[in-house]
Design a protein around this motif. Structure first.
Motif, PDB file in Angstrom:
ATOM      1  N   LYS A 133     -11.613   3.488  -3.890  1.00  0.00           N
ATOM      2  CA  LYS A 133     -10.698   3.118  -2.806  1.00  0.00           C
ATOM      3  C   LYS A 133      -9.250   3.151  -3.280  1.00  0.00           C
ATOM      4  O   LYS A 133      -8.358   3.611  -2.561  1.00  0.00           O
ATOM      5  N   ASP A 134      -9.003   2.673  -4.480  1.00  0.00           N
ATOM      6  CA  ASP A 134      -7.644   2.690  -5.023  1.00  0.00           C
ATOM      7  C   ASP A 134      -7.150   4.126  -5.221  1.00  0.00           C
ATOM      8  O   ASP A 134      -6.007   4.454  -4.900  1.00  0.00           O
ATOM      9  N   VAL A 156      -1.917   4.953 -12.971  1.00  0.00           N
ATOM     10  CA  VAL A 156      -2.826   3.925 -12.487  1.00  0.00           C
ATOM     11  C   VAL A 156      -4.184   4.011 -13.176  1.00  0.00           C
ATOM     12  O   VAL A 156      -4.717   3.015 -13.662  1.00  0.00           O
ATOM     13  N   ASP A 214     -14.521   0.151  -5.776  1.00  0.00           N
ATOM     14  CA  ASP A 214     -13.164  -0.360  -5.603  1.00  0.00           C
ATOM     15  C   ASP A 214     -12.139   0.583  -6.230  1.00  0.00           C
ATOM     16  O   ASP A 214     -11.021   0.722  -5.728  1.00  0.00           O
ATOM     17  N   LYS A 215     -12.510   1.222  -7.327  1.00  0.00           N
ATOM     18  CA  LYS A 215     -11.599   2.185  -7.953  1.00  0.00           C
ATOM     19  C   LYS A 215     -11.487   3.446  -7.103  1.00  0.00           C
ATOM     20  O   LYS A 215     -10.422   4.069  -7.035  1.00  0.00           O
ATOM     21  N   ASN A 265      -6.121   5.885  -2.058  1.00  0.00           N
ATOM     22  CA  ASN A 265      -4.836   5.460  -1.515  1.00  0.00           C
ATOM     23  C   ASN A 265      -3.638   6.066  -2.239  1.00  0.00           C
ATOM     24  O   ASN A 265      -2.493   5.827  -1.847  1.00  0.00           O
ATOM     25  N   SER A 309       0.824  -1.200   0.000  1.00  0.00           N
ATOM     26  CA  SER A 309       0.000   0.000   0.000  1.00  0.00           C
ATOM     27  C   SER A 309       0.857   1.248   0.000  1.00  0.00           C
ATOM     28  O   SER A 309       0.552   2.236  -0.666  1.00  0.00           O
ATOM     29  N   LYS A 324       2.172   1.746  -3.455  1.00  0.00           N
ATOM     30  CA  LYS A 324       1.105   2.155  -4.365  1.00  0.00           C
ATOM     31  C   LYS A 324       0.722   3.609  -4.151  1.00  0.00           C
ATOM     32  O   LYS A 324       0.369   4.322  -5.085  1.00  0.00           O
TER      33      LYS A 324
END
Length: 334
Positions: A296-297, A48, A293-294, A300, A37, A40
């Protein structure tokens, strides 16, 4: 123009004072930082998700213009119906170290409500008013949506402040029948998340009864909690709440799923001051119909949060100019 990656990955550790002040609403200790994490988080957004990088573009000239405008007349106010933001508060968005206040959050979420017809944002003090005595009181907010057809909206945003020091976002997805709770620090307990979900479901139920003059015996239904460990009963427990929206003559039960999006995960917030920016960024990404989910990505990626405060600054300023509230030419000549 985007800032350099070195400028955008600077971390401020959450202060012990902030952690201590919020300890009464913490459900568990903070998750351990995952090495993957951390790696990333320092990737560039366009590497990304290049398809979403347009959302994070901002105009550096806006910052310069706002500074000049504020210096020339710091008593001006920009109206973002039904909210407003002062020149000083708008100017504060140019400062990376300023914490976002309710004025910043309300103005930007109100802007989103105008930009995206399918969303509606409640002000930051709505939930506080709804639970002002420590218990649910619909009578305190019964007139707040009088002019808004909320049941024709797809998403309803509810910014909430915890213990007067930490912002989170609740998002009600009407079609998906899902209530998402987004806490960028990951300190909100499961029990408090469930309480928020219950109160919002009850509010929707009361709104429907009030707007359509429907009075019928409440039915019970289940919440399903998403985002926890399937083997942990505490996280995946079901709770009971009252039935909400549906046709007046319908006896069908409607299930709203409670989605705690960062439960048992590395929280995206790496400092003690950017929770308000996360709230606004979450709302913008949801308004753009980006998958959970994207979102959340993206959250981060430290770069995304750093940029988004400047996006807010740019968009509110450009809105003020386009709506005729700022005649910047006279400030350029002064």
């Amino acid at each position: 123009m985007f800032d350099s990656v070195d400028d955008l990955t600077t971390e401020e550790k959450v202060s012990s004072r902030t952690r201590s002040k919020l300890s009464n609403i913490r459900g568990s200790t903070s998750p351990k930082i995952n090495i993957l994490s951390k790696r990333k988080s320092k990737l560039r957004l366009e590497e990304v998700y290049p398809q979403f990088s347009e959302i994070f573009k901002y105009n550096k000239e806006s910052t310069i213009e706002i500074r000049e405008w504020y210096s020339a007349n710091n008593k001006n106010i920009i109206y973002v119906s039904p909210e407003s933001i002062t020149a000083k508060k708008l100017y504060e968005l140019c400062d990376r170290n300023i914490w976002l206040s309710s004025d910043h959050i309300n103005a930007y979420l109100s802007y989103l409500s105008m930009k995206f017809s399918h969303v509606f944002s409640l002000p930051s003090f709505f939930y506080t008013k709804l639970t002002t005595t420590g218990r649910y009181e619909y009578s305190s907010v019964i007139r707040w949506t009088k002019k808004t057809a909320i049941f024709q909206k797809e998403i309803i945003f509810v910014p909430i402040i915890l213990d007067e020091s930490h912002w989170i976002l609740a998002a009600i997805f009407m079609k998906d029948q899902r209530i998402a709770i987004l806490d960028s620090l990951g300190i909100l307990s499961i029990e408090n998340s469930i309480t928020i979900g219950r109160n919002l479901v009850r509010w929707l139920n009361d709104e429907y009864h009030s707007k359509y003059n429907v009075y019928e015996e409440d039915e019970c239904k289940n919440y399903k909690i998403k985002g926890g460990d399937p083997d942990t009963n505490e996280i995946n427990q079901s709770t009971r709440s009252s039935t909400i929206i549906g046709k007046a003559e319908s006896k069908n039960q409607i299930n709203f799923e409670l989605d705690i999006m960062f439960q048992n995960e590395q929280p995206p917030q790496m400092d003690g001051s950017s929770c308000g920016v996360f709230v606004c960024m979450f709302a913008r990404l949801m308004a753009e119909n980006i998958e959970r989910d994207k979102i959340k990505d993206i959250a981060n990626l430290q770069e995304a949060n750093k940029r988004f405060k400047k996006v807010m600054c740019t968009e509110l300023w450009e809105y003020a100019k386009k709506s005729g509230q700022v005649n910047f030419e006279k400030y350029e000549d002064s």
